[in-house]
Design an enzyme around this catalytic site. Structure first.
Site, PDB file in Angstrom:
ATOM      1  N   CYS A   1      -7.677   8.623 -33.984  1.00 64.00           N
ATOM      2  CA  CYS A   1      -8.536   9.316 -34.951  1.00 64.00           C
ATOM      3  C   CYS A   1      -8.202   8.777 -36.327  1.00 64.00           C
ATOM      4  O   CYS A   1      -8.379   7.598 -36.577  1.00 64.00           O
ATOM      5  CB  CYS A   1      -8.386  10.832 -34.863  1.00 64.00           C
ATOM      6  SG  CYS A   1      -6.696  11.411 -34.795  1.00 64.00           S
ATOM      7  N   SER A   2      -7.720   9.613 -37.221  1.00 61.87           N
ATOM      8  CA  SER A   2      -7.357   9.074 -38.527  1.00 61.87           C
ATOM      9  C   SER A   2      -6.172   9.829 -39.105  1.00 61.87           C
ATOM     10  O   SER A   2      -6.179  10.215 -40.263  1.00 61.87           O
ATOM     11  CB  SER A   2      -8.548   9.084 -39.479  1.00 61.87           C
ATOM     12  OG  SER A   2      -9.123  10.367 -39.521  1.00 61.87           O
ATOM     13  N   CYS A   3      -5.142  10.048 -38.298  1.00 68.38           N
ATOM     14  CA  CYS A   3      -3.910  10.641 -38.807  1.00 68.38           C
ATOM     15  C   CYS A   3      -3.366   9.748 -39.922  1.00 68.38           C
ATOM     16  O   CYS A   3      -3.389   8.518 -39.801  1.00 68.38           O
ATOM     17  CB  CYS A   3      -2.862  10.765 -37.703  1.00 68.38           C
ATOM     18  SG  CYS A   3      -3.309  11.948 -36.419  1.00 68.38           S
TER      19      CYS A   3
ATOM     20  N   CYS B   1      -4.125   4.570 -36.955  1.00 71.94           N
ATOM     21  CA  CYS B   1      -4.203   5.687 -36.010  1.00 71.94           C
ATOM     22  C   CYS B   1      -5.319   5.322 -35.053  1.00 71.94           C
ATOM     23  O   CYS B   1      -6.491   5.357 -35.402  1.00 71.94           O
ATOM     24  CB  CYS B   1      -4.507   7.016 -36.708  1.00 71.94           C
ATOM     25  SG  CYS B   1      -4.627   8.373 -35.525  1.00 71.94           S
TER      26      CYS B   1
END
Lengths: 121, 208
Positions: free
Chosen positions: B115-117, B112
């Site tokens: 961000c950190s999906c 991702c």
């Protein structure tokens, strides 16, 4: 690591996998759990103090029937215990909570959310 | 090498808002860290210890089913959200799932960039490295180099596809079934499926 048995056995209603491990619906649940485990291991509170604090929150009126607010209660219990122990107080926690929310909204996409991004810090 | 960035206009707003509870937890972390009662690295370690043992088991179940049941694998290709939900692993935020299958020609890697999906419902919490800026940027620029750092060396003619996760669409890599794993039960096969192999940062292990 060894399971923090005291926290597990003294946290009634903790969502569990079939193997008995805790299950975290959302990341902040796991962070709250980990903080509690860590502080207990450091001796900030005993298992019986934790159990009493969590139990009191879980038995307050107005809880969600489906248990979806379990970790809300968890965080409330931890906040309360830290206040009781004189580590912090409710006003300080609330002020920081709002600060983090301002910081999140002020952080450009793709960058880590830092509290320094709070325009009021 | 192919990049799939067709979803780059996606909306990541959700990551830049904290709910009251998210912010409350951050507030407690801040208080405790400032007082020297908390080492954030210790918290990460505890979370990681649990999540590597719990969350990814769900995904491993999905992969093992796909290896043993061609009809399920086909369903997973067509409608991963429904196929995964049929095993009891539904996302709580209504996000859609897509399964990307490794083949002899193509290796898939998930990142991702913004961000950190991450596919929580099948993999639990993301590992620390997945959230790190270094991985998020380099996975796209130099996936082969990143994989080498994970100890995965692919044949030079094997394509690497990098999938950029979004708030609405999360990817699950279906690793290639390891050679020599014939005749194993679904449960035994699931044990060969590591978390990292379902991100594409590793390959599924051979039976020991």
């Amino acid at each position: 690591m060894n399971p923090p048995d005291a926290i597990l056995t003294q946290s009634p209603g903790l969502p569990r996998s079939p193997d008995g491990d805790p299950v975290f619906p959302e990341p902040w649940n796991a962070e709250a759990f980990a903080m509690t485990v860590h502080l207990h291991a450091k001796g900030l509170f005993t298992w019986s103090e934790w159990a009493a604090a969590l139990s009191a929150e879980l038995h307050k009126p107005g809880r969600a029937e489906n248990g979806s607010d379990y970790f809300d209660c968890w965080v409330a219990a931890l906040s309360g215990l830290l206040t009781t122990k004189g580590v912090t107080d409710a006003d300080a926690i609330l002020a920081l909570q709002h600060s983090w929310q301002r910081a999140a909204e002020a952080t450009p996409h793709g960058q880590p959310i830092e509290r320094a991004n709070d325009p009021l810090v | 090498m192919t990049h799939d960035h067709d979803d780059h206009d996606h909306d990541h707003d959700h990551d830049n808002r904290y709910t009251d509870m998210q912010a409350r937890v951050k507030a407690l972390e801040t208080v405790l860290t400032e007082k020297g009662l908390l080492d954030p690295a210790a918290i990460d370690a505890i979370v990681e210890a649990y999540e590597t043992r719990i969350g990814p088991r769900n995904g491993a179940h999905v992969v093992a089913r796909a290896w043993t049941d061609p009809a399920f694998a086909d369903w997973l290709k067509r409608d991963a959200t429904a196929a995964i939900a049929s095993l009891g692993y539904a996302g709580r935020q209504g996000e859609h799932m897509r399964a990307v299958f490794n083949t002899p020609d193509t290796h898939n890697l998930v990142v991702c960039t913004l961000c950190s999906c991450y596919p929580w419902s099948v993999l639990g919490l993301p590992p620390v490295w997945y959230k790190a800026p270094a991985y998020r940027s380099r996975a796209v620029i130099d996936p082969r180099g990143v994989l080498a750092e994970f100890g995965v060396t692919l044949p030079a003619d094997k394509k690497i596809r990098v999938w950029d996760s979004t708030a609405e669409l999360r990817y699950l890599v279906i690793p290639e079934r390891p050679p020599g794993a014939n005749g194993l039960s679904e449960a035994d096969l699931a044990k060969l499926v590591s978390r990292d192999s379902m991100i594409g940062a590793s390959i599924a292990g051979a039976p020991t």
